[in-house]
Write an enzyme that holds these catalytic residues in place. Structure first.
Site, PDB file in Angstrom:
ATOM      1  N   GLU A 139      -2.101 -22.490  -0.007  1.00 47.34           N
ATOM      2  CA  GLU A 139      -3.027 -22.480  -0.245  1.00 47.34           C
ATOM      3  C   GLU A 139      -3.318 -22.171  -1.456  1.00 47.34           C
ATOM      4  OE1 GLU A 139      -4.798 -21.063   4.401  1.00 47.34           O
ATOM      5  OE2 GLU A 139      -4.834 -19.378   2.635  1.00 47.34           O
ATOM      6  N   GLU A 247      -2.151 -26.199   8.446  1.00 53.02           N
ATOM      7  CA  GLU A 247      -2.192 -25.143   9.120  1.00 53.02           C
ATOM      8  C   GLU A 247      -3.293 -24.840   9.682  1.00 53.02           C
ATOM      9  OE1 GLU A 247      -2.971 -21.039   7.170  1.00 53.02           O
ATOM     10  OE2 GLU A 247      -1.839 -21.452   6.005  1.00 53.02           O
TER      11      GLU A 247
END
Length: 349
Positions: A139, A247
């Site tokens: 991320e 995710e």
């Protein structure tokens, strides 16, 4: 059909039990039997803070990660190694440089990323545990290895240089490896992906295989399945890369199994969906079908086995995610488990 099982070893050490059809079973085997073919696992550099909470066991260092990878491989599943390049959680708000690398200039940091990535992969190769995929960062919306690699004032050069060091290590490792890991770059939330990827490509980050996305309806402005499908189609067309949701998660209840406050609450419904075990299953079937229809390559569920236990993660005891798990509060498998083996249109098993 992926599942992030990074927490399992620790949950089991602190009393967590997983059941399928009423019987206690290995959660890796349960996942495999219900259609999972890939395990995602996070790697932290030197998580001494975890060891301090767990009688010296670090869990998410290379040796703890090795155990998770071995369990995945023994159950016939591929592995996505998610290298955080940090001693702790790396996400859009946190990209802390490992203590071992603190204060290093960019040129030395680039070498550190390269040598560390190569050393990790060579270690796993010696154990016959080479991952099929490697995430170079987690991320990394605003860069990695802050402050040196932080994106500020729209300057992406340092971040790009660090990413390219990690990429080069994976490619060079692959020359002498029978398993040649696919490289994933990872951005959180679909609404951020275009600017992020454009900025990296324009700064010379082009040698990667998969654009990895986090998609959580709680934080997404790409709200409907139609919008998700359109976005993934656009990403594929623009960049010529595979696209994966690496995710995601959706709750089956708004209740708690422990006193640790949950991250996603009953107010966080996705548009057009409720929060029940049946709706969790429906949401995941719909999302998976949408990704397949858009030409996406995969979906990975974040921590479906982070059930409640006596585990202390530093913020609470138990789990802040148990209402998103694939198991109920007694450890019994929920209907959502079978979204991984559902007969989707356009996908053959």
């Amino acid at each position: 059909m992926g599942v992030d099982l990074s927490y399992v070893n620790q949950v089991e050490d602190y009393g967590g039990i997983y059941r399928d059809s009423g019987k206690s079973r290995d959660p890796f085997r349960i996942m495999k039997d219900h259609g999972a073919n890939t395990v995602r696992v996070r790697l932290w550099h030197t998580p001494n803070w975890v060891a301090n909470l767990n009688n010296g066991k670090s869990y998410y260092d290379l040796y703890g990660t090795e155990k998770t990878i071995r369990r995945a491989k023994e159950n016939g599943m591929a592995v996505n190694l998610d290298i955080h390049y940090s001693d702790r959680w790396a996400d859009p708000a946190h990209q802390e440089t490992p203590a071992a690398w603190a204060g290093l200039p960019l040129a030395v940091l680039k070498d550190s990323v390269y040598n560390y990535t190569l050393a990790v992969l060579n270690y796993l190769k010696n154990k016959n545990l080479v991952p099929e995929m490697v995430q170079v960062g987690n991320e990394t919306n605003s860069g990695m290895l802050w402050p040196a690699g932080k994106v500020e004032n729209n300057n992406w050069q340092n971040f790009a240089a660090l990413l390219n060091s990690g990429i080069r290590a994976v490619r060079n490792f692959s020359i002498n490896s029978s398993v040649k890991p696919k490289i994933i770059l990872h951005v959180a939330q679909l609404q951020n992906a275009t600017n992020w990827t454009n900025s990296l490509v324009s700064n010379g980050v082009i040698d990667f295989d998969i654009l990895g996305l986090s998609h959580y309806s709680k934080w997404s402005t790409v709200a409907t399945m139609e919008e998700i499908e359109s976005s993934i189609r656009d990403f594929k067309a623009m960049y010529g890369k595979q696209v994966m949701v690496v995710e995601t998660a959706y709750p089956w209840t708004g209740n708690n199994a422990d006193s640790y406050t949950n991250i996603i609450s009953v107010e966080d419904k996705a548009q057009g969906y409720d929060i029940t075990p049946e709706e969790q299953y429906r949401y995941m079937k719909d999302l998976t079908q949408t990704i397949i229809r858009a030409g996406g390559t995969g979906i990975m569920y974040w921590e479906p086995a982070w059930i409640t236990s006596k585990l202390n993660d530093g913020w609470g005891i138990g789990s802040s995610w148990e209402n998103n798990a694939f198991f109920d509060f007694n450890g019994n498998a929920l209907p959502v488990m079978d979204h991984m083996c559902y007969p989707y249109k356009g996908l053959s098993f």
